[in-house]
Write an enzyme that holds these catalytic residues in place. Structure first.
Site, short mmCIF file in Angstrom:
data_model
loop_
_atom_site.label_atom_id
_atom_site.label_comp_id
_atom_site.label_asym_id
_atom_site.label_seq_id
_atom_site.Cartn_x
_atom_site.Cartn_y
_atom_site.Cartn_z
N THR A 1 0.75 -4.31 12.11
CA THR A 1 -0.12 -4.20 10.93
C THR A 1 -0.29 -5.46 10.19
O THR A 1 -0.31 -6.49 10.74
CB THR A 1 0.50 -3.34 9.83
N LYS B 1 3.82 -6.93 4.02
CA LYS B 1 3.54 -5.54 3.69
C LYS B 1 3.04 -4.87 4.96
O LYS B 1 2.54 -5.52 5.89
CB LYS B 1 2.50 -5.40 2.58
N THR C 1 0.87 -1.19 0.00
CA THR C 1 0.00 0.00 0.00
C THR C 1 0.91 1.23 0.00
O THR C 1 1.38 1.64 -1.05
CB THR C 1 -0.96 0.01 1.20
N GLU D 1 5.89 4.36 7.56
CA GLU D 1 5.45 5.62 6.94
C GLU D 1 6.16 6.84 7.50
O GLU D 1 6.01 7.18 8.66
CB GLU D 1 3.95 5.80 7.15
#
Lengths: 393, 393
Positions: free
Chosen positions: B186, B175, B152, B266
């Site tokens: 996650t 991922k 993503t 991120e």
């Protein structure tokens, strides 16, 4: 008027030289009586600053005559030497005001892990004590100076007051722009009243008030080592306040200060009120709201004016079933009045939500009971990162 | 080689059209056997996505023949219609590969609260299924394409493999760049092995591995609704692996993937390893480390290259005494090898700490016992705020 609004209180704010900026950095508030009632609430952080350790000892006899507060350093994790600085500050106040050191609360705020300069502190105490003996010490200006002297990254002083029709009054000042978190939102708060109330009565009122105000401000999830809320009673109005009426007024004053703290939170661009409705209990409602207020993804979305309700529900889902009973697939979410999710499915288009105003309302309906609570938080912004990545440098 | 490294597995990654970017967005991995062993670990979030709800049902009989994964949408909080999309996706895979739909795991990742386009999904499944029947499906390129299709906001695919001297091997892809949090970082992870092991054995090994790897990556404190780690066993090597040796290799592979996830979190500018030493138990060490990893003030300070150890201790102090036993005034803190705090007092000057490298080590010594644990997190940066304030817009 702040803390000088009620009769029987004098205040001063001076420059002791602790702040690099050269601004006001030491505040002194004296209770002239006739009563010396007091109540306090301290941080629940296990790592407590020296002023907190000291002030808890002061509280043992239920009598406080003065409170001295400094910005420019937290005096936390400064060991025995740091405690001696706190103790010596209280002694200096006691000597100057001819009161007992054991009746002097001390509060400090600023960077953790650095020693305060005792010479500067005692110099500031001498100057402030001299000011307390002037007629101006009971003025609104004096209350304002005290409120300014406790500011750190605050951009403006926080003041509030209330005058009861029956003749007593309340005044308050607060500081705190980061570390606004649980169990007590950061900060230092001094509230004064001239109502005739005992320390035990003030304690009941203060705990009722902080539970639904400062305790429900969770700006950035970080709990300070120095949080102190104090309520001093002079009894100088001669009016015995009804405790329920007093508590209601105190709650309103604390909520006013809480919202001022929220509105000035470090780098915030939105003031977010998270209301959890129809929980099984008020505690469960607070717990669910707090989980949402701690989600950086939710907070960043609000900053981006993005009504990303999925992040609300993802945060709600992190609350253990044992801690809050609800059906995770039966929840409604409304953002700024637009019901974007009903019973766990998309409802109104998210494009209908206007997040450009600073005030944001998130309403989460758990459909699990009848209890409701609101928690206040802020968004996660570039300015928050900027302020907090450069604070000590 | 990723998931195609072990014998008995084929994979494909295709463009189904779910991602606005037009990139690869659907991955399919098939276990050709002879065994169809499987173990999984799912998110502990109470709000679970439809693919998680489906996949838990699939796990009931301990047999899985294929796993299909899509980016471009989480299929969470999409109600009955969303569940039907997941179910129909599994049916499409089953029909194309001539297996049972009840043996097909489904994973989705992306925005919560939006319906996936079933037509695009089944189109992608058809294309991927066709690819699985080609000789290239067992190649390294096929494994890479599958890893790319689940990305993503990841900037690069995460792959790992291990070949045991005794003849069996492991391969994995992962991922996840945000919502890297507790109880499972996650993400979607698929690990394959050709060792001869039962589902029960794989389960023991996988739980042991995730406990000390993915569970200890807490990038931003946010727990996803879609987290799924799956381990598929084909037995195609014909070698019965020693379970201890297998578990050790699996832990190493999971740690490799965990650190790849951390390094690509991120907007992160620092990879922070928080080690808590001399706790009374490993669980307590993890709890204390997690409290620090959740402090936005600490994380912002690291971003600003500021060795603000006061924020470390303030976070440590938020852990309840009932949850972790230690003397809050007896703690040492070292940052990047410089002991900045000893027994709760300043030690070496903070200026000696160099925080310019991306890798940061924070060591907290509780002096309360003999247990140690390391948790991995990231700093809080402008880029994190930027990415997460604009994700759905």
């Amino acid at each position: 008027m702040s803390v000088t609004a009620p009769a029987g209180f004098v205040a001063a704010g001076v420059t002791a030289g602790l702040k690099k900026s050269g601004g006001l950095d030491l505040a002194l508030v004296q209770n002239l009586g006739p009563l010396r009632s007091v109540a306090t609430v301290f941080t629940r952080n296990r790592c407590q600053a020296n002023p907190v350790i000291w002030s808890k000892q002061v509280m043992a006899d239920g009598t406080v005559s003065a409170i001295v507060l400094n910005s420019g350093g937290a005096n936390c994790y400064t060991g025995t030497a740091g405690f001696q600085v706190t103790h010596a500050t209280a002694e200096a106040v006691a000597a100057a005001l001819e009161i007992a050191a054991g009746d002097v609360l001390v509060c400090s705020t600023g960077l953790i892990g650095e020693q305060l300069d005792l010479g500067k502190l005692t110099g500031g105490v001498a100057e402030a004590s001299a000011l307390l003996k002037t007629p101006e010490a009971a003025s609104a200006d004096a209350g304002l100076a005290a409120a300014q002297a406790i500011m750190t990254t605050d951009t403006r002083p926080k003041l509030s007051e209330h005058r009861a029709p029956s003749g007593w009054s309340l005044g308050g000042m607060a500081k705190g722009a980061g570390m606004l978190a649980p169990g007590l939102a950061t900060m230092l708060v001094v509230i004064t009243t001239d109502a005739v109330l005992s320390s035990a009565q003030l304690d009941v009122a203060l705990r009722a008030a902080t539970r639904v105000t400062f305790d429900r401000l969770d700006s950035d999830g970080c709990m300070s080592t120095n949080d102190t809320v104090s309520l001093l009673g002079s009894g100088a109005s001669g009016v015995e306040a009804d405790l329920t009426e007093f508590t209601d007024a105190l709650i309103a004053l604390c909520e006013d200060l809480t919202l001022q703290l929220q509105a000035d939170a470090e780098g915030a661009a939105h003031d977010v009120a998270i209301t959890v409705q129809n929980a099984q209990s008020e505690d469960e409602a607070v717990l669910v709201a707090r989980a949402v207020s701690r989600s950086n993804l939710f907070k960043a979305a609000i900053y981006g004016n993005d009504p990303n309700w999925g992040r609300v529900l993802a945060a709600v889902g992190t609350v253990d079933e044992a801690d809050a009973a609800f059906d995770p697939y039966g929840i409604d979410v409304a953002i700024n009045g637009v019901q974007v999710c009903t019973a766990g499915e998309p409802d109104q288009p998210r494009d209908l939500v206007d997040l450009t105003p600073r005030a944001v309302s998130v309403v989460i309906d758990l459909h699990a009971g009848n209890a409701t609570a609101t928690l206040w938080t802020n968004d996660l912004t570039h300015d928050y990162v900027e302020e907090n990545s450069a604070y000590s440098s």
